[in-house]
Motif scaffolding. Structure first.
Motif, PDB file in Angstrom:
ATOM      1  N   ALA A 175      36.420  43.947  42.061  1.00 11.83           N
ATOM      2  CA  ALA A 175      35.434  44.712  41.034  1.00 11.83           C
ATOM      3  C   ALA A 175      36.296  45.944  40.227  1.00 11.83           C
ATOM      4  O   ALA A 175      37.168  45.114  39.417  1.00 11.83           O
ATOM      5  CB  ALA A 175      34.666  45.602  41.968  1.00 11.83           C
TER       6      ALA A 175
ATOM      7  N   ASN B 137      32.233  41.529  42.505  1.00  9.67           N
ATOM      8  CA  ASN B 137      31.080  41.168  43.485  1.00  9.67           C
ATOM      9  C   ASN B 137      29.887  42.099  43.435  1.00  9.67           C
ATOM     10  O   ASN B 137      29.146  42.295  44.304  1.00  9.67           O
ATOM     11  CB  ASN B 137      31.833  41.294  44.793  1.00  9.67           C
ATOM     12  CG  ASN B 137      32.617  42.502  45.244  1.00  9.67           C
ATOM     13  OD1 ASN B 137      32.915  43.340  44.238  1.00  9.67           O
ATOM     14  ND2 ASN B 137      32.721  42.949  46.418  1.00  9.67           N
ATOM     15  N   GLU B 138      29.912  42.895  42.418  1.00 10.61           N
ATOM     16  CA  GLU B 138      28.957  44.071  42.449  1.00 10.61           C
ATOM     17  C   GLU B 138      27.612  43.751  42.695  1.00 10.61           C
ATOM     18  O   GLU B 138      26.811  44.202  43.497  1.00 10.61           O
ATOM     19  CB  GLU B 138      28.802  44.951  41.093  1.00 10.61           C
ATOM     20  CG  GLU B 138      30.158  45.692  40.741  1.00 10.61           C
ATOM     21  CD  GLU B 138      31.186  45.227  40.312  1.00 10.61           C
ATOM     22  OE1 GLU B 138      31.499  43.858  40.423  1.00 10.61           O
ATOM     23  OE2 GLU B 138      32.376  45.686  40.269  1.00 10.61           O
ATOM     24  N   THR B 139      27.026  42.551  42.074  1.00 10.10           N
ATOM     25  CA  THR B 139      25.519  42.386  42.253  1.00 10.10           C
ATOM     26  C   THR B 139      25.332  42.030  43.723  1.00 10.10           C
ATOM     27  O   THR B 139      24.301  42.107  44.034  1.00 10.10           O
ATOM     28  CB  THR B 139      25.107  41.097  41.199  1.00 10.10           C
ATOM     29  OG1 THR B 139      26.033  40.027  41.450  1.00 10.10           O
ATOM     30  CG2 THR B 139      25.182  41.487  39.902  1.00 10.10           C
ATOM     31  N   GLN B 140      26.366  41.655  44.432  1.00 12.04           N
ATOM     32  CA  GLN B 140      26.115  41.189  45.899  1.00 12.04           C
ATOM     33  C   GLN B 140      25.803  42.195  46.642  1.00 12.04           C
ATOM     34  O   GLN B 140      24.888  42.373  47.579  1.00 12.04           O
ATOM     35  CB  GLN B 140      27.695  40.495  46.438  1.00 12.04           C
ATOM     36  CG  GLN B 140      27.730  38.963  45.831  1.00 12.04           C
ATOM     37  CD  GLN B 140      28.497  38.359  46.851  1.00 12.04           C
ATOM     38  OE1 GLN B 140      28.495  38.594  48.113  1.00 12.04           O
ATOM     39  NE2 GLN B 140      29.326  37.547  46.411  1.00 12.04           N
TER      40      GLN B 140
ATOM     41  N   GLY C  59      27.933  37.640  41.105  1.00 14.62           N
ATOM     42  CA  GLY C  59      29.008  38.537  41.922  1.00 14.62           C
ATOM     43  C   GLY C  59      30.009  37.718  42.670  1.00 14.62           C
ATOM     44  O   GLY C  59      30.344  37.802  43.827  1.00 14.62           O
TER      45      GLY C  59
END
Ligand SMILES: CCCCCCCCCCCCC/C=C/C(=O)SCCNC(=O)CCNC(=O)[C@H](O)C(C)(C)COP(=O)(O)OP(=O)(O)OC[C@H]1O[C@@H](n2cnc3c(N)ncnc32)[C@H](O)[C@@H]1OP(=O)(O)O
Length: 329
Positions: free
Chosen positions: A179, A204-207, A236
């Motif tokens: 990130a 990996n934010e959307t995870q 992500g």
């Protein structure tokens, strides 16, 4: 005349920072970060200086500047004879980009930037196994609106400082870099990563339910292209070093114990190019992105505040924090 005045005003502002002791520096910058109008003034002056490949500072300031500084969260080793500074991030346990860290980071980069004798910056980590864990989630969780604003301004500032730097910037990625850590390295001119399959890098934010800001997407697209950015950001994705190399997220893999030495050798190659030609070329490549982002800076701030303060976002961050803590227990 305007450009000259901007330079003088900016030099005065930075003179203030340079003369103050370290704690005063931090207070001054944080006060500045709180004040939208002063900050955008300083930034536009900074970008007008750096976009022309000039360093706007008086010789007196350079002479008075401390070049080797040790602060709690950063250690800067500046070698006058090579003109290269190595910045070691030391914010345990995982070099998260907290408000405190970002404030120190911006001051340190600014000081090096204003020093004509500093031509190259290598960014690396003192923490074992981690380059940076990205934005400090504690600074995005359960805070007041004005604290979100102060934090996000520091995030924007960190990115702008690194991305628009006149110096050659090399990320010596000696550990995982998810990130915001990945974003930091993407802002550099060149990325060298330790070839250790246990390390990862990416977004990996959307995870965990977070959306990266538009300027992060812009910066990534310029490096790995639209399709790789789309896949990485939507899913992500975090990559191991060899997959990161395949998509161009990093430029080179080396054995773990050779990351810093390779960065130093690579820096010598970059510094063999005449500064003015390299700087103007860098500006030519990056200025359109910087200009675009500067024009949406305040909108980005409002989007961030409204997104991060939503109950649903806070709930997801809370769950993610729990998950990170449970992992150890
Ligand atoms: C619709 C419009 C939208 C508009 C715009 C909206 C914008 C919204 C925001 C967008 C922001 C995008 C840009 C960037 C975002 C980020 O950077 S968010 C942070 C993401 N980072 C991560 O997910 C990394 C999480 N950490 C890890 O994966 C691991 O810690 C590690 C880095 C791989 C290291 O592993 P290990 O060595 O095993 O250490 P751990 O045991 O996991 O951790 C040690 C302690 O550190 C704490 N910690 C870890 N990461 C963070 C962090 N980022 N912030 C704060 N704290 C962190 C972890 O909880 C452990 O704590 P203790 O258990 O208390 O010791």
């Amino acid at each position: 005349m305007d450009a000259y005045k901007s330079s003088v005003d900016f030099a005065e502002a930075t003179a203030f920072l340079s003369h103050a002791c370290y704690e005063q520096d931090k207070m001054a910058l944080r006060a500045t970060l709180k004040n939208k109008s002063i900050l955008s003034g300083l930034l536009s002056r900074l970008s007008s200086c750096s976009s022309h490949g000039r360093v706007c500072v008086s010789p007196v300031l350079v002479a008075q500047r401390r070049n080797n500084s040790t602060s709690p969260k950063l250690k800067v080793d500046f070698n006058q004879s090579t003109g290269v500074a190595v910045m070691h991030m030391q914010n345990p346990p995982v070099n998260s980009l907290s408000l405190g860290f970002l404030t120190e980071f911006c001051i340190a980069v600014e000081k090096l930037e204003m020093d004509k004798s500093c031509r190259g910056l290598i960014l690396t980590s003192s923490q074992p196994k981690v380059f940076s864990a990205g934005l400090d989630i504690m600074d995005m969780y359960g805070k007041k609106l004005e604290q979100y604003e102060e934090f996000w301004r520091a995030v924007q500032e960190m990115w702008l400082k690194l991305y628009s730097s006149n110096m050659v910037t090399i990320a010596a990625i000696n550990g995982s870099s998810p990130a915001g850590g990945c974003l930091m390295s993407l802002s550099c001119d060149y990325r060298i990563m330790a070839d250790n399959p246990r390390y990862s890098i990416g977004f990996n934010e959307t995870q965990f339910g977070i959306v990266v800001p538009v300027w992060c997407k812009e910066a990534m697209t310029t490096i790995v292209g639209h399709r790789n950015t789309e896949l990485t950001l939507e899913l992500g994705l975090l990559y191991n070093p060899s997959d990161a190399l395949k998509i161009g997220l990093v430029d080179q893999l080396v054995p773990e114990d050779q990351v810093l030495a390779t960065a130093t050798k690579t820096m010598t190659k970059w510094l063999a190019i005449p500064d003015h030609a390299r700087r103007i070329t860098k500006s030519m490549m990056r200025k359109p992105t910087i200009d675009k982002i500067m024009s949406i800076r305040e909108a980005d701030m409002q989007q961030y505040i409204s997104f991060i303060s939503k109950d649903s976002t806070q709930k997801m961050l809370g769950t993610y924090l729990e998950m990170l803590k449970k992992k150890r227990g």
